[in-house]
Design an enzyme around this catalytic site. Structure first.
Site, PDB file in Angstrom:
ATOM      1  N   HIS A  10       0.798  -1.233   0.000  1.00 30.66           N
ATOM      2  CA  HIS A  10       0.000   0.000   0.000  1.00 30.66           C
ATOM      3  C   HIS A  10       0.829   1.281   0.000  1.00 30.66           C
ATOM      4  O   HIS A  10       0.302   2.364  -0.246  1.00 30.66           O
ATOM      5  CB  HIS A  10      -1.034  -0.029   1.122  1.00 30.66           C
ATOM      6  CG  HIS A  10      -2.075  -1.078   0.848  1.00 30.66           C
ATOM      7  ND1 HIS A  10      -2.753  -1.124  -0.350  1.00 30.66           N
ATOM      8  CD2 HIS A  10      -2.492  -2.141   1.560  1.00 30.66           C
ATOM      9  CE1 HIS A  10      -3.568  -2.165  -0.336  1.00 30.66           C
ATOM     10  NE2 HIS A  10      -3.432  -2.801   0.805  1.00 30.66           N
ATOM     11  N   GLU A  70       4.767 -12.400  -3.017  1.00 30.19           N
ATOM     12  CA  GLU A  70       3.449 -13.015  -3.252  1.00 30.19           C
ATOM     13  C   GLU A  70       3.170 -12.938  -4.738  1.00 30.19           C
ATOM     14  O   GLU A  70       3.380 -11.886  -5.361  1.00 30.19           O
ATOM     15  CB  GLU A  70       2.358 -12.240  -2.519  1.00 30.19           C
ATOM     16  CG  GLU A  70       2.413 -12.355  -1.037  1.00 30.19           C
ATOM     17  CD  GLU A  70       1.319 -11.517  -0.387  1.00 30.19           C
ATOM     18  OE1 GLU A  70       0.502 -10.897  -1.106  1.00 30.19           O
ATOM     19  OE2 GLU A  70       1.300 -11.466   0.842  1.00 30.19           O
ATOM     20  N   GLU A 151       0.640 -20.612   4.219  1.00 30.64           N
ATOM     21  CA  GLU A 151       0.255 -19.399   4.943  1.00 30.64           C
ATOM     22  C   GLU A 151      -1.231 -19.522   5.205  1.00 30.64           C
ATOM     23  O   GLU A 151      -2.042 -19.569   4.260  1.00 30.64           O
ATOM     24  CB  GLU A 151       0.549 -18.130   4.119  1.00 30.64           C
ATOM     25  CG  GLU A 151       0.098 -16.885   4.890  1.00 30.64           C
ATOM     26  CD  GLU A 151       0.419 -15.568   4.181  1.00 30.64           C
ATOM     27  OE1 GLU A 151       1.342 -15.536   3.345  1.00 30.64           O
ATOM     28  OE2 GLU A 151      -0.284 -14.578   4.465  1.00 30.64           O
TER      29      GLU A 151
HETATM   30  N1  PXP Z   1      -0.995 -12.530   3.122  1.00 36.12           N
HETATM   31  C1  PXP Z   1      -1.412 -12.611   1.845  1.00 36.12           C
HETATM   32  C2  PXP Z   1      -1.213 -13.895   1.119  1.00 36.12           C
HETATM   33  C3  PXP Z   1      -1.997 -11.510   1.195  1.00 36.12           C
HETATM   34  O1  PXP Z   1      -2.401 -11.611  -0.078  1.00 36.12           O
HETATM   35  C4  PXP Z   1      -2.124 -10.294   1.913  1.00 36.12           C
HETATM   36  C5  PXP Z   1      -2.702  -9.084   1.228  1.00 36.12           C
HETATM   37  O2  PXP Z   1      -1.853  -8.654   0.240  1.00 36.12           O
HETATM   38  C6  PXP Z   1      -1.656 -10.249   3.237  1.00 36.12           C
HETATM   39  C7  PXP Z   1      -1.121 -11.387   3.830  1.00 36.12           C
HETATM   40  C8  PXP Z   1      -1.736  -9.004   4.068  1.00 36.12           C
HETATM   41  O3  PXP Z   1      -3.084  -8.732   4.315  1.00 36.12           O
HETATM   42  P1  PXP Z   1      -3.482  -7.369   5.017  1.00 36.12           P
HETATM   43  O4  PXP Z   1      -3.109  -6.262   4.088  1.00 36.12           O
HETATM   44  O5  PXP Z   1      -4.963  -7.509   5.223  1.00 36.12           O
HETATM   45  O6  PXP Z   1      -2.722  -7.297   6.311  1.00 36.12           O
END
Ligand code: PXP
Length: 237
Positions: A10, A70, A151
């Site tokens: 973000h 990711e 995860e």
């Molecule tokens: N883990 C994965 C696999 C995700 O896709 C995300 C979002 O990008 C997150 C963790 C982190 O999620 P959040 O932004 O809700 O903390």
């Protein structure tokens, strides 16, 4: 004690809002590491809505802790990962129209497709994690596909309202983590975690990395990244 891996997508979302060069996720990664986080996570999406190829390339050079990329399990992404060599790749499902990753990967339906992808990445020295809902079938399939980590998707736990529902969703995470470890998988967790709900998950036996993004960056927009990361670290550890 769990590790905190901060998802900095973000920071890039804000930059892309103006297609300018600020704020730079690479600069953010340095501050996150200086604040004590144990890893940096980014999602290079097919539509490049936030993180760009240039970010991943520079992050690989700059990140001193752990770089977790990711990505969708596509040929384009596998080729990028082989070139960049993050420490870990987390496979996620990806839909163009979604606001964020919605559900876990349906591993049980694609073991045959994922197996060679995981093998290819492992041969490059990259550990592979599969982002899954806390369901027995998905955990077993992840082990069968040859992943090193799962995860666990904490979204339902994070969204749960009322003590009973929270306990019910947390229990699913406990059982899934236990089964994963029985199957020889290492366990990470993430999605929707906040300063208010993270503690239980951080105490989950055997959980290694917590990937947390939105709530940390939201707080950082008000109090600064250093303080936001330290506040989360204090809860996680
Ligand atoms: N883990 C994965 C696999 C995700 O896709 C995300 C979002 O990008 C997150 C963790 C982190 O999620 P959040 O932004 O809700 O903390």
């Amino acid at each position: 004690m769990a590790n905190l891996c901060v998802n900095i997508d973000h920071i890039a979302t804000l930059r892309q809002a103006r297609r300018e060069c600020d704020p730079d996720p690479v600069e953010a990664a340095v501050l996150v590491e200086l604040a004590g986080a144990q890893g940096i996570t980014v999602h290079l999406r097919e539509d490049r809505r936030h993180i760009q190829d240039r970010d991943v390339e520079l992050l690989r050079q700059v990140v001193k802790t752990k770089l977790n990329l990711e990505m969708a399990a596509t040929y384009e992404m596998v080729e990028i990962a082989e070139r960049i060599k993050p420490d870990e790749c987390t496979m996620v499902p990806e839909k163009r129209e979604e606001l964020t990753t919605e559900g876990g990967l349906d591993v049980s339906k694609q073991v045959t497709r994922l197996k060679p992808v995981i093998k290819r990445l492992n041969q490059t020295g990259i550990a592979v994690s599969l982002f899954v809902d806390p369901k027995a079938a998905q955990i077993k399939a992840a082990a069968e596909a040859g992943a090193q980590f799962v995860e666990l998707h904490t979204g339902c736990y994070a969204q749960a309202k009322g003590e009973d529902k929270v306990c019910e969703e947390f229990d699913k995470l406990v059982k899934a983590a236990c089964l994963a470890r029985e199957k020889g998988l290492r366990v990470n967790a993430g999605h929707g975690l906040t300063y208010r709900n993270v503690r239980l998950v951080a105490e989950l036996a055997g959980v290694e990395d917590l990937n947390i993004g939105h709530n940390i960056i939201a707080r950082a927009s008000l109090v600064g990244l250093d303080e936001a990361v330290r506040d989360m670290l204090a809860l996680v550890q």
